[in-house]
Design a protein around this motif. Structure first.
Motif, PDB file in Angstrom:
ATOM      1  N   LEU A 124      -5.896   7.480  -0.376  1.00  0.00           N
ATOM      2  CA  LEU A 124      -6.355   7.358  -1.483  1.00  0.00           C
ATOM      3  C   LEU A 124      -6.624   6.294  -2.038  1.00  0.00           C
ATOM      4  O   LEU A 124      -8.015   6.128  -2.243  1.00  0.00           O
ATOM      5  N   ILE A 125      -5.732   5.215  -1.911  1.00  0.00           N
ATOM      6  CA  ILE A 125      -6.236   3.609  -2.785  1.00  0.00           C
ATOM      7  C   ILE A 125      -7.596   3.132  -1.571  1.00  0.00           C
ATOM      8  O   ILE A 125      -8.483   3.105  -2.351  1.00  0.00           O
ATOM      9  N   LEU A 126      -7.908   3.287  -0.369  1.00  0.00           N
ATOM     10  CA  LEU A 126      -8.577   2.987  -0.417  1.00  0.00           C
ATOM     11  C   LEU A 126      -9.869   3.675   0.220  1.00  0.00           C
ATOM     12  O   LEU A 126     -10.643   3.320  -0.083  1.00  0.00           O
ATOM     13  N   GLY A 127      -9.521   4.972   0.530  1.00  0.00           N
ATOM     14  CA  GLY A 127     -10.290   6.288  -0.184  1.00  0.00           C
ATOM     15  C   GLY A 127     -11.489   5.430  -0.845  1.00  0.00           C
ATOM     16  O   GLY A 127     -12.621   5.663  -0.822  1.00  0.00           O
ATOM     17  N   LEU A 152       3.177  -0.429   3.287  1.00  0.00           N
ATOM     18  CA  LEU A 152       2.792   0.563   2.807  1.00  0.00           C
ATOM     19  C   LEU A 152       0.955   0.256   3.644  1.00  0.00           C
ATOM     20  O   LEU A 152       0.516   1.279   4.597  1.00  0.00           O
ATOM     21  N   LEU A 153       0.681  -0.393   2.747  1.00  0.00           N
ATOM     22  CA  LEU A 153      -0.824  -0.592   2.982  1.00  0.00           C
ATOM     23  C   LEU A 153      -1.594  -1.058   4.125  1.00  0.00           C
ATOM     24  O   LEU A 153      -2.077  -1.567   5.334  1.00  0.00           O
ATOM     25  N   ASP A 154      -0.263  -2.591   4.068  1.00  0.00           N
ATOM     26  CA  ASP A 154      -0.451  -3.669   5.961  1.00  0.00           C
ATOM     27  C   ASP A 154       0.245  -2.406   6.898  1.00  0.00           C
ATOM     28  O   ASP A 154      -0.888  -2.485   8.124  1.00  0.00           O
ATOM     29  N   LEU A 155       0.383  -1.567   6.824  1.00  0.00           N
ATOM     30  CA  LEU A 155       0.507  -0.770   7.965  1.00  0.00           C
ATOM     31  C   LEU A 155       0.255  -0.015   8.252  1.00  0.00           C
ATOM     32  O   LEU A 155      -0.873   0.208   9.237  1.00  0.00           O
ATOM     33  N   GLU A 202      -5.548  -7.755   5.179  1.00  0.00           N
ATOM     34  CA  GLU A 202      -6.870  -8.385   4.944  1.00  0.00           C
ATOM     35  C   GLU A 202      -7.822  -6.751   3.520  1.00  0.00           C
ATOM     36  O   GLU A 202      -7.952  -6.872   2.644  1.00  0.00           O
ATOM     37  N   MET A 203      -7.701  -5.844   4.209  1.00  0.00           N
ATOM     38  CA  MET A 203      -8.182  -4.501   3.622  1.00  0.00           C
ATOM     39  C   MET A 203      -6.827  -3.896   2.854  1.00  0.00           C
ATOM     40  O   MET A 203      -7.203  -3.709   1.324  1.00  0.00           O
ATOM     41  N   ARG A 204      -5.470  -4.360   2.548  1.00  0.00           N
ATOM     42  CA  ARG A 204      -4.884  -4.318   1.208  1.00  0.00           C
ATOM     43  C   ARG A 204      -5.437  -4.689   0.317  1.00  0.00           C
ATOM     44  O   ARG A 204      -4.803  -4.184  -0.887  1.00  0.00           O
ATOM     45  N   ARG A 205      -5.469  -6.174   0.895  1.00  0.00           N
ATOM     46  CA  ARG A 205      -5.722  -7.682  -0.089  1.00  0.00           C
ATOM     47  C   ARG A 205      -7.075  -7.021  -1.724  1.00  0.00           C
ATOM     48  O   ARG A 205      -7.467  -7.330  -2.118  1.00  0.00           O
ATOM     49  N   MET A 206      -8.015  -6.214  -0.302  1.00  0.00           N
ATOM     50  CA  MET A 206      -9.666  -5.553  -1.396  1.00  0.00           C
ATOM     51  C   MET A 206      -9.157  -4.956  -1.823  1.00  0.00           C
ATOM     52  O   MET A 206      -9.440  -4.586  -3.093  1.00  0.00           O
ATOM     53  N   SER A 207      -8.581  -3.610  -1.173  1.00  0.00           N
ATOM     54  CA  SER A 207      -8.316  -2.713  -1.986  1.00  0.00           C
ATOM     55  C   SER A 207      -7.565  -2.903  -4.061  1.00  0.00           C
ATOM     56  O   SER A 207      -7.538  -1.599  -4.608  1.00  0.00           O
ATOM     57  N   TRP A 208      -6.702  -4.003  -3.026  1.00  0.00           N
ATOM     58  CA  TRP A 208      -6.237  -3.878  -4.602  1.00  0.00           C
ATOM     59  C   TRP A 208      -6.402  -4.538  -5.620  1.00  0.00           C
ATOM     60  O   TRP A 208      -6.288  -4.167  -6.409  1.00  0.00           O
ATOM     61  N   GLU A 209      -7.117  -5.771  -4.862  1.00  0.00           N
ATOM     62  CA  GLU A 209      -8.405  -6.173  -5.977  1.00  0.00           C
ATOM     63  C   GLU A 209      -9.019  -5.618  -6.755  1.00  0.00           C
ATOM     64  O   GLU A 209      -9.499  -5.493  -7.928  1.00  0.00           O
ATOM     65  N   ARG A 210      -9.428  -4.602  -5.661  1.00  0.00           N
ATOM     66  CA  ARG A 210     -10.951  -3.560  -6.396  1.00  0.00           C
ATOM     67  C   ARG A 210     -10.383  -2.693  -7.144  1.00  0.00           C
ATOM     68  O   ARG A 210     -11.415  -2.225  -8.104  1.00  0.00           O
TER      69      ARG A 210
END
Length: 241
Positions: free
Chosen positions: A68-71, A97-100, A105-113
């Protein structure tokens, strides 16, 4: 209040998907179901939920959150913010969870966005989500994890959710504070450890006759007279009459 069940099975149920419940298209209670499939199937875009409430960190209640978060970040340049409420340790758990799932990198981007906001709760804490009042109740389940149930008061309805739970005084307190309660019923009779069985539900219903019970997280196919048996993609309008 509208409640849609996106997954109603226990962790290893062969009959239903894992736990996730959508309230008024805005609040997700747990996130075990494949949300990038089940939200659109229920007619809800990935951008609509504004808050997620996690009862505990077992996979069947949380792994759908990574999708859900990255999608919603990748599919919409202007996706709205998301708030996550859960037990102590939720921030660290989401990071791992997001790192795994996708990497740091994608975790930091999605968290910020997403302007992801996390609020960690303990027994008795109150909180606000999407204009509603919530209260956390400590549940007895897995001894190595902080486990919570919740009561959300919205549009004049007090909706309880047990998450995963065994019998305990806090479970009774949660039910007593509810008009309707979504309760797990993992076991048919005679029952087992860590979860509620059919006999427990019948005992709780006898102790709380004014509360309407809706049963989910089911490992079997038995029913309980007087309770609503949830199934995947069932939508209910509360209060029930």
């Amino acid at each position: 209040m509208e409640v849609t069940f996106l997954g109603t099975g226990a962790a290893f149920s062969p009959h239903a998907y894992n736990s996730s419940i959508l309230v008024d298209r805005k609040i997700l209670m747990d996130a075990g179901a494949p949300l990038t499939v089940h939200l659109p199937r229920a007619g809800v875009s990935l951008d609509e939920p504004r808050a997620v409430v996690l009862s505990h960190f077992h996979a069947d209640h949380t792994f759908g959150l990574a999708w859900l978060i990255l999608g919603r970040v990748l599919l919409n340049d202007r996706t709205p913010s998301l708030s996550v409420f859960g037990p102590r340790g939720t921030t660290s758990y989401l990071e791992r969870l997001l790192d795994l799932a996708w990497g740091a990198e994608m975790r930091r981007m999605s968290w910020e966005r997403l302007q992801l906001r996390v609020q960690e709760l303990a027994d008795g804490d109150t909180f606000r989500l999407d204009g509603s009042r919530g209260q956390a109740f400590k549940m007895k389940h897995a001894s190595r994890l902080a486990c919570l149930g919740f009561v959300i008061e919205r549009d004049g309805v007090r909706l309880g959710y047990t998450g995963d739970a065994e019998m305990s005084p806090q479970l009774d307190a949660l039910i007593a504070a509810s008009d309707h309660v979504i309760s797990e019923m993992t076991y048919d009779d005679p029952g087992g450890e860590l979860h509620l069985a059919r006999k427990d539900i019948k005992e709780l219903m006898a102790r709380h006759p004014s509360v309407r019970f809706i049963l989910t997280h089911r490992g079997g196919n038995t029913s309980v007279n007087g309770a609503v048996m949830a199934r995947d993609f069932l939508t209910l309008q509360l209060p029930l009459h």
